[in-house]
Design an enzyme around this catalytic site. Sequence first.
Site, PDB file in Angstrom:
ATOM      1  N   GLU A  40      48.594  57.073  59.899  1.00  0.00           N
ATOM      2  CA  GLU A  40      49.819  56.586  59.268  1.00  0.00           C
ATOM      3  C   GLU A  40      50.841  57.683  58.968  1.00  0.00           C
ATOM      4  O   GLU A  40      52.041  57.427  58.971  1.00  0.00           O
ATOM      5  CB  GLU A  40      49.462  55.857  57.954  1.00  0.00           C
ATOM      6  CG  GLU A  40      48.720  54.571  58.135  1.00  0.00           C
ATOM      7  CD  GLU A  40      49.552  53.512  58.854  1.00  0.00           C
ATOM      8  OE1 GLU A  40      50.782  53.435  58.592  1.00  0.00           O
ATOM      9  OE2 GLU A  40      48.987  52.771  59.688  1.00  0.00           O
ATOM     10  N   SER A  90      14.124  12.829  19.114  1.00  0.00           N
ATOM     11  CA  SER A  90      12.921  13.258  18.398  1.00  0.00           C
ATOM     12  C   SER A  90      12.714  14.767  18.372  1.00  0.00           C
ATOM     13  O   SER A  90      11.809  15.248  17.681  1.00  0.00           O
ATOM     14  CB  SER A  90      11.685  12.589  19.016  1.00  0.00           C
ATOM     15  OG  SER A  90      11.699  11.201  18.759  1.00  0.00           O
TER      16      SER A  90
END
Length: 810
Positions: free
Chosen positions: A96, A373
């Site tokens: 680049e 329960s």
Amino acid sequence: MSKNSIATRFLRGWKRLHMNQVLVLSVSTAILAFLSFFHVYSEGADISALNDDMSQSTVIYDASGEVASKISALKNEGVKIENVPDHVKNAVIAIEDHRFYEHDGVDLVGISRAFVQNVKAGSIVEGGSTITQQLTKNALLSSEKTYKRKLEEFFMAREIEKQYSKDDIMQMYLNRIYFGNGSWGIKRAAMGYFGKDVKDLSISEAAMLAGLIKAPSALDPNKNYDEAVDRRNLVLQMMNTHGFIKEEEYKKAVAEKIVLNEKGGDPLRGRYPYYVDHVIDEAIKKYGLTQEEILTGGLQIHTELDVTMQSAVEATYAKDDLFPKGTEKQIVQSGAVLVDPKTGGIRALVGGRGEHVFRGYNRATQLKAQPGSTMKPLAVFAPALEEGWGVTDMLKDEEMEFKDYKPQNYNDKYKGEVPMYEALRDSLNVPAVWLLDEIGIVKGMESVKNFGIKLDPKNDRNLGLALGGLSTGVSPVTMAEAYSAFANEGERHETHAITKIVDKEGNTIVEYKGKKSKAVSKETAEKMTTMLLGVVQEGTGKGAQIEGRELAGKTGSTQVPIEGVKGTKDQWFVGYTPQLVGAVWVGYDKTDKEHYLTTTSSEGAALVFKDFMKEALKNTKARSFNVPPLSKYIEEHKRQQRAKSVKELEERVKREAEKLKKQWEEAKKKLKEKKEKPKEEAKKKDKKETNTESAAASTNSGNSNDTSEASDKKDTGESDDSGDEGNTGGEGDTGGEGDTGGEGDTGGEGDTGGEGDTGGEGDTGGEGDTGGEGDTGGEGDTGGEGDTGDTGESEDDGSDDKEKDDDSNN
């Protein structure tokens, strides 16, 4: 030469000089204007939007300190330049901007080359941009290709170079550039394409990533592998050309086969979603962080997560056959949690079935359902034990109504009374409500609060609390925390997921201090564990049994609150081993006439619990609770029942003895009255005759003393020759009717036997000497207690012998 010609030549020279001066002046003016423009534009270039905030994902660590998951709302994540290998930086520079370390942000050679190429092409085909210019474009400017934007880019790049070092610029660039496939920044690209951290990238992999920058979509190796490899090779060639790698490294890198991450993306991102959701909620609600801080702050959150256990629960929830089949409108939902009872740490958590929604409804932590329960141990049996009741104490089990509340056993069957452990084991409703009524609703409510469950002081103050009738409801994590007290000697630790939070600078901003409280005594916790072991071994919780492990727990369910519909709304199972507590709920998010369960908790929730609990514990050693087995209490109960039977028998014998004694006293009294009647009549007759003779003697001789004494001795006889009751004497010394004898040898009617020889239920005797219940063989012919008369009483303490002695003396 004529003057004319000299003048002409001078004029011409002056004109040329003037024109040159004008040209020089014009050029100078132009240059000055350009420099002035450059200065002004450069000074006005705004790069304030550019920052190096190093945004990072928040990382979730498990209990062992290993990275378990990641969360982030960022499209890119930062990595510090010192953590980027040289070959990664060099790969990007080579392809680049190979003069990156030489120019000041703008490469004039590169721009000139690009300008020529663009003029030839008649359009902008080459940018010639440096890495600094590309950073400017990505961070500050639009992506349009115009000369105006290029000019802005030019000036801004120069300004960036003034304010930042080359390493700073490279770091910002690598963290912001797009590498395709949704990967912004080198960190995500490395993880997304290769499943690696940046520091672990090879030269070949670094070259492939650098090659993607030019055309990330077209060169995506997942779609265009060959093109991506060709581009990689070009990057490697440029690295070699510019001296970044040696020939040998180049050849080796070119020959390296690229292995892509098939799953794509960061494999840690999105893992354990429900647990992560709860971590975020806890950080927000408990520690005051914002969602944005959590998602973008690069935090390190350390948790109590056990990845093995979490994976086990998630695997269970992936098994559709374990859950009841739903409908097209709704699937049967569920939530589960695993907690360490020693610390309260949440080890695993799943908040639902089906597709996960980020921070959606978490049924493991946000559910508000009636516990059924599973509330009995917390609201009834534990506080009863604390109040002095025993595991074997008998509880009423019969149809009854408490003011306007009438509970029923699930099968409408009643035994009259049952021991406490049996009432819990078989989940009987009436005994639980009766016992809560006995200890008082206030005691029950205090107990529930001690277990960490919030109650409404007004709406929850009723006997329905015994069966889980709460105004608000509970979640699996709430029930797991409550039951953890039974597994931890009565001590309850607050459940939590987060242990510590560290910010991106390494500062600890949150640290869990630990909260614990006493729910019940150690003795009560052990007795409850013994009874809850019985629930799993022999009662309603059999479906949760895990071979080779001691597991205690309780089932629970609630009925569909729709008239005419008989089914189950909620199913629960809460259970624990010495080292792990778990809770699971199963049901529909919305219960209606079409959506309810038809199975019980023992068939549904208990089986789900068993499936994940077994796998969660597979790497842990089986341990014992070291509590007395339920069989000990059962034997104790049998002994108590036998002792009760003996006591009842003794009481019965005593009552019978008292009854016989009373009957005997009455018979003896009647007999005495019968014998005394002739004697009284004889005395009256003798008295009458004596009075007559006395009167005559008084008239004739006047010596009353001699006459009366002689008369008395002759006719009446002295009392010492009359015999006692055993030998009445009297008229002709008949001995009375049947020769009754005295109390010691009563004889009497049919020779019934006396008070001291009655025998009670063991050998009652009685009329006709029947032998009583004792001689018939009843109650094992008790022997001592039967033949001795009244058991334990001093009915046969020697009075019998005394009366016999009296008889013999007579």
